[in-house]
Scaffold this motif. Structure first.
Motif, short mmCIF file in Angstrom:
data_model
loop_
_atom_site.label_atom_id
_atom_site.label_comp_id
_atom_site.label_asym_id
_atom_site.label_seq_id
_atom_site.Cartn_x
_atom_site.Cartn_y
_atom_site.Cartn_z
N LEU A 176 15.98 -2.71 -13.65
CA LEU A 176 15.32 -4.00 -13.89
C LEU A 176 14.91 -4.66 -12.58
O LEU A 176 13.88 -5.34 -12.51
CB LEU A 176 16.26 -4.92 -14.67
N VAL A 177 15.69 -4.45 -11.52
CA VAL A 177 15.39 -5.08 -10.23
C VAL A 177 14.33 -4.30 -9.47
O VAL A 177 13.42 -4.89 -8.86
CB VAL A 177 16.68 -5.19 -9.39
N THR A 178 14.42 -2.96 -9.49
CA THR A 178 13.54 -2.16 -8.64
C THR A 178 12.18 -1.87 -9.26
O THR A 178 11.22 -1.60 -8.53
CB THR A 178 14.21 -0.81 -8.28
N LEU A 179 12.05 -1.91 -10.59
CA LEU A 179 10.76 -1.63 -11.21
C LEU A 179 9.68 -2.61 -10.74
O LEU A 179 8.59 -2.16 -10.33
CB LEU A 179 10.88 -1.65 -12.74
N PRO A 180 9.92 -3.93 -10.75
CA PRO A 180 8.90 -4.84 -10.20
C PRO A 180 8.65 -4.60 -8.72
O PRO A 180 7.51 -4.72 -8.25
CB PRO A 180 9.50 -6.23 -10.44
N LEU A 181 9.70 -4.23 -7.98
CA LEU A 181 9.57 -4.00 -6.54
C LEU A 181 8.59 -2.89 -6.25
O LEU A 181 7.62 -3.07 -5.48
CB LEU A 181 10.95 -3.68 -5.96
N TYR A 182 8.79 -1.72 -6.86
CA TYR A 182 7.94 -0.58 -6.55
C TYR A 182 6.55 -0.71 -7.19
O TYR A 182 5.58 -0.13 -6.68
CB TYR A 182 8.62 0.71 -6.96
N THR A 183 6.44 -1.47 -8.28
CA THR A 183 5.13 -1.75 -8.83
C THR A 183 4.32 -2.58 -7.84
O THR A 183 3.13 -2.30 -7.58
CB THR A 183 5.25 -2.49 -10.17
N LEU A 184 4.95 -3.59 -7.27
CA LEU A 184 4.30 -4.44 -6.27
C LEU A 184 3.90 -3.63 -5.04
O LEU A 184 2.78 -3.75 -4.54
CB LEU A 184 5.25 -5.57 -5.86
N VAL A 185 4.79 -2.78 -4.56
CA VAL A 185 4.50 -1.97 -3.38
C VAL A 185 3.34 -1.02 -3.64
O VAL A 185 2.44 -0.85 -2.80
CB VAL A 185 5.76 -1.17 -2.96
N THR A 186 3.31 -0.40 -4.82
CA THR A 186 2.23 0.53 -5.16
C THR A 186 0.88 -0.18 -5.18
O THR A 186 -0.11 0.29 -4.60
CB THR A 186 2.50 1.19 -6.53
N LEU A 187 0.82 -1.32 -5.85
CA LEU A 187 -0.42 -2.08 -5.92
C LEU A 187 -0.84 -2.58 -4.55
O LEU A 187 -2.04 -2.53 -4.19
CB LEU A 187 -0.27 -3.26 -6.88
N ALA A 188 0.13 -3.04 -3.76
CA ALA A 188 -0.18 -3.55 -2.42
C ALA A 188 -0.75 -2.46 -1.53
O ALA A 188 -1.71 -2.67 -0.78
CB ALA A 188 1.08 -4.15 -1.79
N LEU A 189 -0.17 -1.25 -1.60
CA LEU A 189 -0.67 -0.15 -0.78
C LEU A 189 -2.08 0.24 -1.21
O LEU A 189 -2.95 0.55 -0.37
CB LEU A 189 0.27 1.05 -0.89
N MET A 190 -2.33 0.23 -2.53
CA MET A 190 -3.67 0.56 -3.03
C MET A 190 -4.73 -0.39 -2.47
O MET A 190 -5.88 0.01 -2.21
CB MET A 190 -3.69 0.51 -4.56
N ALA A 274 3.73 6.77 8.22
CA ALA A 274 5.16 6.43 8.21
C ALA A 274 6.00 7.68 8.10
O ALA A 274 5.58 8.69 7.52
CB ALA A 274 5.46 5.49 7.04
N SER A 275 7.18 7.61 8.66
CA SER A 275 8.14 8.71 8.53
C SER A 275 9.50 8.20 8.06
O SER A 275 10.46 8.95 8.03
CB SER A 275 8.30 9.43 9.88
N ASP A 276 9.57 6.92 7.71
CA ASP A 276 10.80 6.30 7.24
C ASP A 276 10.44 5.42 6.05
O ASP A 276 9.65 4.48 6.18
CB ASP A 276 11.46 5.49 8.35
N ALA A 277 11.01 5.71 4.88
CA ALA A 277 10.64 5.00 3.66
C ALA A 277 10.95 3.51 3.74
O ALA A 277 10.16 2.67 3.32
CB ALA A 277 11.35 5.63 2.46
N LEU A 278 12.12 3.16 4.25
CA LEU A 278 12.50 1.75 4.31
C LEU A 278 11.63 0.99 5.30
O LEU A 278 11.26 -0.17 5.07
CB LEU A 278 13.98 1.62 4.68
N VAL A 279 11.27 1.62 6.41
CA VAL A 279 10.36 0.98 7.37
C VAL A 279 8.99 0.75 6.72
O VAL A 279 8.36 -0.30 6.91
CB VAL A 279 10.23 1.83 8.65
N ALA A 280 8.52 1.74 5.94
CA ALA A 280 7.24 1.59 5.26
C ALA A 280 7.28 0.45 4.24
O ALA A 280 6.33 -0.34 4.13
CB ALA A 280 6.87 2.90 4.57
N LEU A 281 8.37 0.34 3.50
CA LEU A 281 8.52 -0.77 2.55
C LEU A 281 8.49 -2.11 3.28
O LEU A 281 7.85 -3.07 2.83
CB LEU A 281 9.83 -0.63 1.77
N ASP A 282 9.18 -2.18 4.40
CA ASP A 282 9.21 -3.42 5.19
C ASP A 282 7.81 -3.77 5.68
O ASP A 282 7.40 -4.93 5.65
CB ASP A 282 10.17 -3.24 6.37
N ARG A 283 7.06 -2.77 6.12
CA ARG A 283 5.70 -3.02 6.64
C ARG A 283 4.78 -3.54 5.55
O ARG A 283 4.03 -4.51 5.76
CB ARG A 283 5.14 -1.72 7.22
N ILE A 284 4.83 -2.94 4.37
CA ILE A 284 3.97 -3.38 3.27
C ILE A 284 4.35 -4.78 2.81
O ILE A 284 3.48 -5.65 2.61
CB ILE A 284 4.05 -2.39 2.11
#
Length: 494
Positions: A176-190, A274-284
């Protein structure tokens, strides 16, 4: 092995935060309280995290473009999930952890061979998990690795100690917590978030056959590696759960999230370099709103902690099965806790002694896990679906003197023959440097394309099928026909 004690039975009620009483023993029908509807979301979260994002970095690190990485990853995930989902149907039908069931193919003591392979998988997964978290939090927040490792390993151990019911709840809330998170990240990257922070060098990524095959194999191994887990979390479902519905729920949950995360990781690697997933999330996140990047990282790590518990819990079941196969034990809550503590200390020691980057470790560990697991999964599934067709004398799992004996040479030989035939096809590449760690002679002739796992599946499965022709299945069915649940429960008290 002894059955449940009064303490164990009270722990199984599911109320409050009671420690689960069951471990490697049979789950009676009266205690089956799992819901089929929970399996899809549970296994969706199993892949819905930054670890899976990191798998999407492997293809670009080998020269594969994001588009080709996404395709290879999706195909690999779906292929691997087929095996995982079919294993899941065994849980409600037998009410036992996955590796106890393997005694039918390998024997009461011979199953230790398969247990060593699966224990390597559980510890290996968490080794990469913790390494990625340490690297990411150090790069984002500057946190020291040792306290981070101790904290995440401890939380995973605590959830595993409380067991099945609390872990299912934790998975639900984490989703429930992470689904909105990764949806936001996916749309933001697009829409270009974080692109401006990427280095200016143009991408030179494209198609590479070896890299495509490697990405496919790693993605496949990722979900094939879940095969020893699935029954551990479906064994509380009612016995007559519809098989195809359970297989479909596991397949859709695990494959959809896996394909999503690998694809997202691939585009992060190409667009952000990016080569680090958490760093990429922070950047986006930071590109969207100041401070949001740090929040995304924290929530992502917190949502990932139940997955560390998943590995610890299944490692505990594997360790107890191994000990019980050598010297019968009572599967009490105390035994569970002690096993989890041992696994936790082993994991911490491995993490502290490890050297190398998370992506390089991930690549190597996942390929090795595939090599060790493929012969076992082939033997187990062939036996379940084609030889015995789901019919087992469950009380005989708990004694070396029963139908399945101490050593079942058919399963052991099929595993060893399959593994031996895989060796010439091995192709282990360090994703960090691109250098070959080990390449077998046939793999060299194939320009490094890794088909060892396909060889292992075919050889182990066919070898076991041929060797099983001498089994007296009719005599076994007569024994099974006379078994009642009270006999199963009594068998665990000897």
């Amino acid at each position: 092995m002894s059955g449940s004690t009064p303490i164990a039975r009270s722990a199984e009620s599911g109320a409050g935060l009671a420690i689960e009483g069951r471990s490697i023993d049979y789950i009676p029908e009266s205690e089956r309280h799992g819901l089929l509807a929970s399996q899809g979301p549970f296994w969706f979260l199993g892949n819905f995290h930054f670890f899976t994002l990191s798998i999407g970095f492997v293809g670009p690190s080998l020269g594969l473009s994001a588009l080709w990485t996404t395709l290879a990853g999706a195909l690999g995930i779906m292929f691997g999930t087929l095996f995982m989902a079919f294993h899941g149907s065994q849980g409600p039908e037998m009410g036992l952890p996955q590796m106890i069931q393997s005694r039918a193919q390998f024997g009461y003591r011979g199953v230790v061979l398969a247990l060593l392979a699966t224990l390597f998988v559980f510890v290996g997964f968490n080794l990469v998990n913790v390494t990625l978290i340490m690297e990411g939090l150090r790069n984002v927040f500057g946190l020291a690795p040792l306290p981070v490792a101790c904290a995440v390993i401890s939380v995973g151990a605590l959830l595993a100690i409380y067991g099945h019911d609390l872990m299912h709840r934790a998975f639900k809330w984490a989703l429930l917590v992470t689904l909105p998170l990764y949806t936001l990240v996916t749309l933001a990257l697009m829409f270009g978030a974080g692109w401006g922070a990427a280095p200016a060098e143009p991408s030179t990524l494209g198609f590479n056959g070896v890299a495509f095959a490697t990405q496919f194999a790693i993605a496949a191994s990722y979900n094939i590696a879940y095969a020893p887990y699935v029954s551990d979390y479906s064994r509380y479902l009612p016995r007559h759960t519809v098989r195809w519905k359970l297989i479909a729920a596991v397949f859709l949950g695990a494959s959809l999230s896996g394909a999503w995360m690998i694809g997202l990781g691939a585009w992060m690697a190409e667009l952000l370099q990016a080569s680090d997933a958490l760093v990429a999330l922070d950047r986006i996140g930071s590109a969207l709103l100041p401070g949001l990047g740090h929040l995304l990282v924290v929530v992502s790590v917190l949502g990932f902690l139940p997955v560390i518990a998943l590995n610890t819990y299944s490692a505990m079941l594997t360790l107890l099965t191994g000990i019980d196969s050598v010297r019968p034990i009572r599967p009490t809550p105390r035994a569970r806790v002690l096993a989890i503590l041992c696994i936790t200390l082993l994991l911490l020691a491995c993490v502290l002694s490890l050297r190398g980057g998370g992506i390089a470790i991930l690549n190597t560990v996942l390929v090795l896990m595939l090599y060790f697991l493929v012969p076992w999964t082939a033997v187990n599934l062939v036996d379940y679906f084609f030889v015995r067709r789901g019919r087992y004398a469950i009380p005989h799992f708990f004694t070396p003197n029963g139908l399945y004996g101490a050593w079942q040479m058919r399963g052991i030989l099929a595993y060893l023959v399959g593994f031996a035939c895989m060796i010439p096809f091995f192709c282990i590449v360090d994703a960090g440097s691109g250098e070959a760690v080990f390449v077998g002679p046939v793999a060299r002739l194939l320009d490094g394309v890794d088909i060892a796992w396909l060889v292992g599946l075919a050889v182990s499965g066919l070898t076991y099928l041929v060797l099983s022709r001498s089994l007296d299945l009719e005599a076994e069915r007569l024994v099974i026909a006379g078994i009642r649940e009270e006999h199963i429960l009594a068998s665990g008290q000897s």
